[in-house]
Scaffold this motif. Structure first.
Motif, PDB file in Angstrom:
ATOM      1  N   TYR A 156      -4.607  63.229 -10.738  1.00 21.74           N
ATOM      2  CA  TYR A 156      -4.724  64.338  -9.833  1.00 21.74           C
ATOM      3  C   TYR A 156      -5.085  64.735 -10.191  1.00 21.74           C
ATOM      4  N   SER A 176       2.214  62.200  -7.765  1.00 20.51           N
ATOM      5  CA  SER A 176       1.217  60.744  -8.724  1.00 20.51           C
ATOM      6  C   SER A 176       1.632  60.182  -9.354  1.00 20.51           C
ATOM      7  N   SER A 190      -2.109  57.894  -8.448  1.00 19.62           N
ATOM      8  CA  SER A 190      -3.719  57.853  -8.827  1.00 19.62           C
ATOM      9  C   SER A 190      -3.798  59.499  -9.862  1.00 19.62           C
ATOM     10  N   TRP A 242      -5.484  63.786  -4.804  1.00 14.41           N
ATOM     11  CA  TRP A 242      -5.573  62.163  -5.411  1.00 14.41           C
ATOM     12  C   TRP A 242      -7.838  62.100  -5.811  1.00 14.41           C
ATOM     13  N   LYS A 243      -7.369  61.547  -7.150  1.00 16.38           N
ATOM     14  CA  LYS A 243      -8.654  60.389  -7.544  1.00 16.38           C
ATOM     15  C   LYS A 243      -9.186  59.498  -6.320  1.00 16.38           C
ATOM     16  N   ASP A 244      -7.832  58.859  -6.004  1.00 19.45           N
ATOM     17  CA  ASP A 244      -8.452  57.499  -5.852  1.00 19.45           C
ATOM     18  C   ASP A 244      -8.579  57.667  -3.581  1.00 19.45           C
ATOM     19  N   ASP A 245      -8.500  59.060  -3.167  1.00 21.13           N
ATOM     20  CA  ASP A 245      -8.407  59.291  -2.268  1.00 21.13           C
ATOM     21  C   ASP A 245      -9.266  60.491  -2.230  1.00 21.13           C
ATOM     22  N   ALA A 269       1.889  57.324  -6.819  1.00 24.37           N
ATOM     23  CA  ALA A 269       0.082  56.994  -5.500  1.00 24.37           C
ATOM     24  C   ALA A 269      -0.298  56.075  -6.895  1.00 24.37           C
ATOM     25  N   GLY A 278      -9.654  63.487   0.410  1.00 26.25           N
ATOM     26  CA  GLY A 278      -9.342  65.014   0.419  1.00 26.25           C
ATOM     27  C   GLY A 278      -9.831  66.022   0.098  1.00 26.25           C
ATOM     28  N   ALA A 330       3.318  67.390  -7.546  1.00 27.69           N
ATOM     29  CA  ALA A 330       2.644  66.982  -7.526  1.00 27.69           C
ATOM     30  C   ALA A 330       2.091  65.859  -8.872  1.00 27.69           C
TER      31      ALA A 330
END
Length: 192
Positions: free
Chosen positions: A29, A22, A27, A34-37, A25, A41, A18
């Motif tokens: 975690y 991270s 982004s 993932w926060k941006d997804d 990405a 998710g 992870a």
């Protein structure tokens, strides 16, 4: 889908991977997502073949119900090509305003001690009847449900939160939530 042997260290077991992902990405975690997804998710589901077959919640973790790490057993996601667009969040009707986890042992990539998410989206109140695997109030009766630990023979007042509609299969995805208290806007995920 890996066979992580101990519920208590599911996030710790993948912490190294992870952390590497991270950085790539770029982004945040949040307990396996993932926060941006986040809209995508949130669409994890139990891999049980039978609809509404309960999976057990992990007994030792205080992870939020919206992450797959809160539950024991393998999970899957809709195929990655279900939401195709240049914009990573295109096709999603759910807007994530804020999301955070309370860091515990192992930092942001290890076990966490709770978390919260604030979202804006369409919410439909309904009633779920477990024996028939159907929502029966103000809702399409053909909606199927994958429970995250809900007993099979129950009737539950719940809400459907629209996440999005696949641009490929035209399948619409909802989170199934139950309210945490009568006079609150806090919910717990019980399925998809």
């Amino acid at each position: 889908r890996r066979k992580l042997s101990h519920d208590i260290d599911r996030l710790l077991a993948i912490a190294g991977l992870a952390e590497i992902f991270s950085k790539r990405a770029q982004s945040a975690y949040l307990a396996g997502i993932w926060k941006d997804d986040l809209p995508r998710g949130l669409l994890w589901q139990s891999m049980h073949r039978e609809l509404n077959k309960p999976i057990r919640a992990t007994s030792h973790l205080s992870t939020p119900s919206w992450t797959w790490a809160h539950f024991a057993g393998p999970v899957s996601y809709p195929p990655p090509n279900q939401f195709i667009n240049a914009d990573a969040n295109a096709g999603f009707d759910l807007e994530v305003v804020d999301a955070e986890v309370n860091v515990g042992e192992g930092g942001p990539f290890g076990n966490i001690q709770g978390g919260k998410m604030t979202v804006v989206g369409w919410l439909q109140n309904t009633v779920y009847k477990g024996k028939t695997c159907r929502f029966v109030q103000d809702c399409d009766p053909l909606i199927s449900f994958r429970g995250d630990g809900t007993a099979e023979d129950v009737t539950i007042k719940c809400s459907l939160l629209l996440v999005g509609t696949s641009t490929i299969s035209m399948t619409t995805f909802f989170l199934v939530l139950i309210k945490m208290g009568d006079n609150t806007a806090n919910y717990r995920r019980i399925g998809i």
